[in-house]
Design a protein around this motif. Structure first.
Motif, mmCIF file in Angstrom:
data_model
loop_
_atom_site.group_PDB
_atom_site.id
_atom_site.type_symbol
_atom_site.label_atom_id
_atom_site.label_comp_id
_atom_site.label_asym_id
_atom_site.label_seq_id
_atom_site.Cartn_x
_atom_site.Cartn_y
_atom_site.Cartn_z
ATOM 1 N N GLU A 1 -81.520 -40.250 24.070
ATOM 2 C CA GLU A 1 -80.762 -39.006 24.249
ATOM 3 C C GLU A 1 -81.561 -37.992 25.061
ATOM 4 O O GLU A 1 -81.037 -37.369 25.988
ATOM 5 N N SER B 1 -80.908 -36.685 28.970
ATOM 6 C CA SER B 1 -80.629 -35.264 29.183
ATOM 7 C C SER B 1 -81.529 -34.645 30.241
ATOM 8 O O SER B 1 -81.135 -33.668 30.891
ATOM 9 N N ARG C 1 -74.833 -26.939 23.782
ATOM 10 C CA ARG C 1 -73.890 -27.671 22.934
ATOM 11 C C ARG C 1 -74.094 -29.174 22.990
ATOM 12 O O ARG C 1 -74.233 -29.844 21.965
ATOM 13 N N GLU C 2 -74.111 -29.729 24.201
ATOM 14 C CA GLU C 2 -74.132 -31.180 24.354
ATOM 15 C C GLU C 2 -75.523 -31.781 24.171
ATOM 16 O O GLU C 2 -75.654 -32.912 23.712
ATOM 17 N N ASP D 1 -77.028 -29.507 20.515
ATOM 18 C CA ASP D 1 -76.094 -29.451 19.389
ATOM 19 C C ASP D 1 -76.110 -28.094 18.688
ATOM 20 O O ASP D 1 -76.041 -28.009 17.460
ATOM 21 N N ARG E 1 -68.037 -30.102 30.027
ATOM 22 C CA ARG E 1 -68.164 -31.505 29.618
ATOM 23 C C ARG E 1 -67.317 -32.400 30.506
ATOM 24 O O ARG E 1 -67.767 -33.474 30.934
#
Length: 310
Positions: free
Chosen positions: A114, A118, A141-142, A145, A170
């Motif tokens: 992850e 990113s 957010r993505e 979180d 998104r």
């Protein structure tokens, strides 16, 4: 809560409060740097954001802060947003394509799928197509979180507006990010094939590993020679590499490394660092090559930069 609340309203003496503030800041420093870097694509500017965050943090009444991590992220986000708007004008005057500043990263970043995705050059370039607020909302957010209420406080928008921005960002990113994820092993294998072809000036070897629609973006910043615009197509990219990087009389060497959590190559010409090549891999082919030659962006590949989502 006002982030400029006077620290003298807290308990304990000034020295004690400063020590407490310092400990809290250092505990979250790597997270704050990662947030700022993903928003800005520049380690130098991310460091400036950290300094500005610290200056704001030491003025806060810690007794009134229930979640120090969230509060620090809020300050850093606001500072990064201010800087992102200034950087937008700076990038418009930049000579040639602008690429994010590559970071030499530790093996644990590559092992965290992850985190590695990113901060990958491929995703960071997609984030460049968002507006400053969209980028901040998407990253918080993505990637991290963060809740909508906290994001709303950080960007100065209502929760309803933030939800709309998050949905729009998104959708925009999903339409442009790699269509399929690959394992670190697959990415390394593709880059190794590319490296072999590069080292041997093997045009066919390059054509075999490059996807037909591959795009090469090179960033010289007006200091080093670079293509003035992206080069598209396996044939054009392969010939440019062989005729440019592999030209006769130049002692070109390549060295595998890990940049932004993903396999990359350090290129040296006559023993001197020339640049960093990062790749976007889909399946067993390379669909994107990102060549950073601007010396001002190569200061973070001599030592590892710690990154974290926590």
């Amino acid at each position: 809560m006002n982030e400029r609340t006077d620290a003298t309203t807290g308990t304990g003496g000034p020295s004690e409060r400063t020590t407490e503030a310092t400990d809290s800041f250092l505990a979250h420093r790597n997270l704050l740097f990662t947030v700022a870097y993903e928003m800005l694509g520049s380690a130098a500017d991310a460091e400036d954001v950290l300094q500005e965050t610290w200056l704001g943090w030491v003025k806060v009444d810690l007794a009134q802060v229930s979640d120090r991590r969230a509060y620090l992220v809020r300050i850093a986000t606001r500072r990064a947003l201010d800087r992102l708007r200034v950087m937008k004008r700076r990038k418009e005057a930049y000579v040639g394509p602008w690429l994010p500043e590559p970071l030499l990263t530790a093996p644990d970043v590559a092992e965290d799928a992850e985190l590695a995705e990113s901060v990958s050059m491929a995703l960071m370039i997609v984030l460049e197509t968002l507006s400053p607020t969209e980028r901040a909302v998407f990253v918080l957010r993505e990637v991290f979180d963060v809740g909508y209420e906290e994001i709303a406080a950080a960007v100065g928008k209502s929760q309803a507006t933030v939800r709309q921005i998050a949905h729009r960002a998104r959708r925009h990113v999903d339409a442009r990010r790699p269509r399929e994820s690959v394992s670190p092993g697959q990415a390394r294998a593709a880059l190794e094939s590319f490296q072999r072809a590069l080292d041997t000036r093997d045009l066919q070897g390059l054509l075999d590993v490059l996807a037909p629609e591959v795009v090469l973006v090179s960033d010289g910043g007006g200091v080093k020679q670079a293509a003035p615009r992206p080069v598209t197509g396996a044939g054009k990219v392969a010939r440019m590499i062989v005729d440019g990087l592999g030209k006769a009389g130049v002692a070109l060497t390549s060295e595998p490394t890990v940049v932004n959590g993903n396999p990359a190559l350090l290129l040296r010409v006559d023993g001197e660092l020339d640049g960093v090549i990062a790749a976007r891999v889909e399946g067993d082919r390379i669909t994107g090559l990102y060549y950073v030659r601007n010396p001002g962006k190569l200061t973070r590949i001599a030592s590892e930069t710690p990154l974290t989502l926590q």
